[in-house]
Design an enzyme around this catalytic site. Structure first.
Site, short mmCIF file in Angstrom:
data_model
loop_
_atom_site.label_atom_id
_atom_site.label_comp_id
_atom_site.label_asym_id
_atom_site.label_seq_id
_atom_site.Cartn_x
_atom_site.Cartn_y
_atom_site.Cartn_z
CB CYS A 76 -104.41 21.21 -48.02
SG CYS A 76 -105.92 22.12 -47.67
CG ASP A 77 -98.00 19.80 -49.68
OD1 ASP A 77 -98.22 18.71 -50.24
OD2 ASP A 77 -96.92 20.11 -49.15
CB SER A 78 -98.88 19.36 -44.13
OG SER A 78 -100.23 19.77 -44.01
#
Length: 207
Positions: A76-78
């Site tokens: 995941c990455d935001s």
């Protein structure tokens, strides 16, 4: 503990917030940090950027693990899209203060890329979640005190909604989990493409 035939999830992220979200949802994970160089991805599209980074993290961890049937790796990455810019972690207090002076009283879009890959088959599924975030109109003192807490330096967009920063977000439009770092409904959809359901990942509290 989970039974031997239960699918196992590896989280390719150092984020304690993501791990906490999964734990609260009844899912235990093994954490393996990818160590990928995030600067290798260059794009002006925030959705493309966070998804590419999530993919890189998941693939890097999957490549480093021994082939084990039933293991799924989640990356995941935001990032925050605000004022025509893509904002990750600010890293320095001065940058965090500058961002908050610009963001207060305005809104941005928090994008989180999710990438799931099967350790043995190599099958992959991915999706991006997007949530509109409306920031409160903070005073200068609130900005300086919040930045001094150190929290904004560790998170994309320089804010959280599950920590001290929760008081500084007036409202959101969309999934709160996506802002924290992992959308559980989106994660469920990805799992279903592998023929796996969320209850299959739940820990057995009685074991």
């Amino acid at each position: 503990m989970q039974t031997d035939n239960t699918p196992r999830l590896v989280l390719a992220s150092a984020s304690p917030a993501r791990r906490a979200l999964l734990h609260a949802a009844g899912i235990d994970v093994d954490v393996h940090v990818s160590g990928v160089d995030e600067s290798v991805v260059e794009t002006d599209d925030p959705a493309d950027l966070c998804l590419a980074l999530a993919r890189l993290k998941a693939r890097a961890v999957a490549a480093a693990l021994p082939a084990d049937p039933g293991v799924l790796v989640l990356g995941c990455d935001s990032v925050l899209a605000f004022g025509g810019e893509i904002l990750g972690k600010p890293h320095t207090p001065a940058e965090a203060v500058k961002r908050w002076h610009a963001m207060r009283g305005r809104s941005g879009v928090l994008y989180t890329g999710h990438h799931l890959t099967d350790l043995v088959t190599g099958k992959q599924a991915e999706e991006v979640g997007a949530t509109v975030v409306h920031f409160a109109d903070l005073t200068d003192d609130e900005v300086s005190r919040y930045v001094a807490s150190g929290e904004p330096l560790q998170v994309a967009g320089a804010f959280t909604i599950d920590g001290k920063g929760g008081a500084f977000v007036d409202r959101i439009e969309g999934d709160a989990g996506n802002v924290i770092g992992l959308s559980l409904p989106l994660f469920r959809r990805l799992l279903m493409t592998f023929g796996v359901t969320v209850p299959q990942l739940w820990r057995n509290e009685e074991a």
